[in-house]
Design a protein around this motif. Structure first.
Motif, short mmCIF file in Angstrom:
data_model
loop_
_atom_site.label_atom_id
_atom_site.label_comp_id
_atom_site.label_asym_id
_atom_site.label_seq_id
_atom_site.Cartn_x
_atom_site.Cartn_y
_atom_site.Cartn_z
N TYR B 36 0.84 -1.19 0.00
CA TYR B 36 0.00 0.00 0.00
C TYR B 36 0.88 1.25 0.00
CZ TYR B 36 -4.35 -2.48 1.13
OH TYR B 36 -5.47 -3.30 1.09
N LYS B 37 0.36 2.31 -0.62
CA LYS B 37 1.00 3.62 -0.61
C LYS B 37 0.09 4.56 0.18
CE LYS B 37 2.06 7.42 -3.85
NZ LYS B 37 1.97 7.85 -5.27
N GLN B 38 0.67 5.31 1.11
CA GLN B 38 -0.13 6.25 1.88
C GLN B 38 0.47 7.64 1.78
OE1 GLN B 38 -0.62 5.53 6.13
NE2 GLN B 38 -2.65 6.46 6.08
N GLU B 39 -0.27 8.53 1.14
CA GLU B 39 0.14 9.94 1.07
C GLU B 39 -0.41 10.67 2.29
OE1 GLU B 39 0.28 11.22 -3.45
OE2 GLU B 39 -1.49 9.97 -3.08
N GLN B 81 9.38 8.89 -9.38
CA GLN B 81 8.94 10.26 -9.66
C GLN B 81 8.59 10.97 -8.35
OE1 GLN B 81 5.53 9.51 -12.14
NE2 GLN B 81 6.75 8.54 -13.75
N PRO B 82 8.60 12.30 -8.33
CA PRO B 82 8.24 13.03 -7.10
C PRO B 82 6.88 12.62 -6.56
CG PRO B 82 9.28 14.53 -8.64
CD PRO B 82 9.10 13.22 -9.38
N GLY B 83 5.96 12.26 -7.44
CA GLY B 83 4.63 11.83 -7.00
C GLY B 83 4.64 10.48 -6.29
N ASP B 84 5.76 9.79 -6.32
CA ASP B 84 5.88 8.53 -5.59
C ASP B 84 6.22 8.75 -4.12
OD1 ASP B 84 7.56 7.06 -8.45
OD2 ASP B 84 5.42 6.98 -7.92
N SER B 85 6.55 9.98 -3.76
CA SER B 85 6.87 10.29 -2.36
C SER B 85 5.66 9.99 -1.48
CB SER B 85 7.27 11.76 -2.21
OG SER B 85 8.47 12.02 -2.87
N ALA B 86 5.85 9.11 -0.52
CA ALA B 86 4.76 8.68 0.35
C ALA B 86 5.33 7.69 1.35
CB ALA B 86 3.65 8.00 -0.47
N VAL B 87 4.47 7.18 2.22
CA VAL B 87 4.85 6.07 3.09
C VAL B 87 4.31 4.78 2.47
CG1 VAL B 87 4.63 5.04 5.38
CG2 VAL B 87 4.80 7.53 5.14
N TYR B 88 5.15 3.76 2.43
CA TYR B 88 4.78 2.49 1.83
C TYR B 88 4.70 1.41 2.90
CZ TYR B 88 5.44 4.68 -2.67
OH TYR B 88 5.31 5.51 -3.77
N GLY B 108 6.16 0.25 7.87
CA GLY B 108 6.17 1.30 6.86
C GLY B 108 7.54 1.89 6.59
N THR B 109 7.72 2.37 5.39
CA THR B 109 8.94 3.07 4.96
C THR B 109 8.53 4.34 4.24
OG1 THR B 109 10.21 1.03 4.66
CG2 THR B 109 10.98 2.97 3.47
N MET B 110 9.17 5.44 4.63
CA MET B 110 8.89 6.70 3.95
C MET B 110 9.83 6.84 2.76
SD MET B 110 8.90 10.60 5.37
CE MET B 110 7.42 10.33 6.32
N LEU B 111 9.27 7.09 1.59
CA LEU B 111 10.06 7.30 0.38
C LEU B 111 10.03 8.80 0.06
CD1 LEU B 111 11.61 6.22 -2.11
CD2 LEU B 111 9.39 6.01 -3.26
N LEU B 112 11.21 9.39 -0.03
CA LEU B 112 11.33 10.81 -0.38
C LEU B 112 12.05 10.90 -1.71
CD1 LEU B 112 12.42 12.29 3.07
CD2 LEU B 112 10.15 12.38 2.01
N VAL B 113 11.40 11.52 -2.69
CA VAL B 113 11.97 11.64 -4.03
C VAL B 113 12.27 13.11 -4.29
CG1 VAL B 113 11.66 11.17 -6.48
CG2 VAL B 113 10.55 9.70 -4.76
N SER B 114 13.53 13.40 -4.54
CA SER B 114 13.90 14.79 -4.82
C SER B 114 14.12 14.97 -6.32
CB SER B 114 15.14 15.19 -4.03
OG SER B 114 16.11 14.19 -4.10
#
Lengths: 111, 115
Positions: B36-39, B81-88, B108-114
């Motif tokens: 799951y992706k959680q924004e 992509q930046p839109g992938d930034s979320a908690v997985y 959960g893991t937080m993904l930060l895309v710069s």
């Protein structure tokens, strides 16, 4: 297909007050879940319904939390009385077979 | 790189890189897994699933790998992509004491895309 609806989106209450959350699952979904998500953590299952019967409430603090799913459709989750540590997002989800679909959640702040 | 934050492990990547998010699950009897992706401010959203009789499943830009021997699941995101930034979150489906299946979430893991 309409998603899982939850209300309210936000709620702020004082400790020892009571609060109720409402969930309308996706039409036809027999399974309904309530999860508690504390900031920075994964969702924790509170209670799971199959139609209008409870199939798992092992992690529900039954001295203060209650939930019902009348007629096997909508569900309400109640906290009475609330404690500071109940501050969290309360997520409702429903499923037909395997995949669970989530609502946006209710963010509860207890002050 | 990957680091452990106050609450959530965080993975920081550059736009265009491939991301790999890992998850260890607990129950060897689990037969179905979901990522799951959680924004922020939203509920978890389904990304991809895999049954225990498979070891790999591919979707659009995402691949899930399952290693039942070591009870490990990974999510690979191509061209992040930046839109992938979320908690997985990974979630496993197990049979509870009631005989009904239940969905249990990992940390959960937080993904930060710069950019």
């Amino acid at each position: 297909e309409a998603g899982v609806a939850q209300s309210p989106r936000y709620k702020i209450i004082e400790k020892r007050q009571s609060v109720a959350f409402w969930c309308n699952p996706i039409s036809g979904h027999a399974t309904l879940y309530w999860y508690q998500q504390i900031l920075g953590q994964g969702p924790k299952l509170l209670i799971q319904f199959q139609n209008n019967g409870v199939v798992d409430d092992s992690q529900l603090p039954k001295d203060r939390f209650s939930a019902e799913r009348l007629k096997g459709v909508d569900s309400t989750l109640k906290i009475q009385p609330a404690k500071l540590e109940d501050s969290a997002v309360y997520l409702c989800a429903s499923s037909l077979e395997f995949e669970a679909f989530f609502g946006q959640g209710t963010r509860l702040t207890v002050v | 790189g990957e680091s452990v934050g106050l609450h959530l492990p965080t993975l920081s990547v550059q736009e265009g890189d491939n991301s790999i998010i890992n998850c260890a699950y607990s129950n060897s009897a689990s037969d179905y897994f979901i990522w799951y992706k959680q924004e922020s401010g939203k509920g978890p959203q389904f990304i991809i699933d895999i049954r225990s009789n498979m070891d790999k499943r591919q979707g659009q830009r995402v691949t899930v790998l399952l290693n039942k021997t070591v009870k490990h699941l990974s999510l690979q995101i191509a061209a992040t992509q930046p839109g992938d930034s979320a908690v997985y979150f990974c979630a496993e489906k197990t049979i509870g004491n009631s005989g009904y299946s239940t969905l249990t979430f990992g940390k959960g893991t937080m993904l930060l895309v710069s950019p």
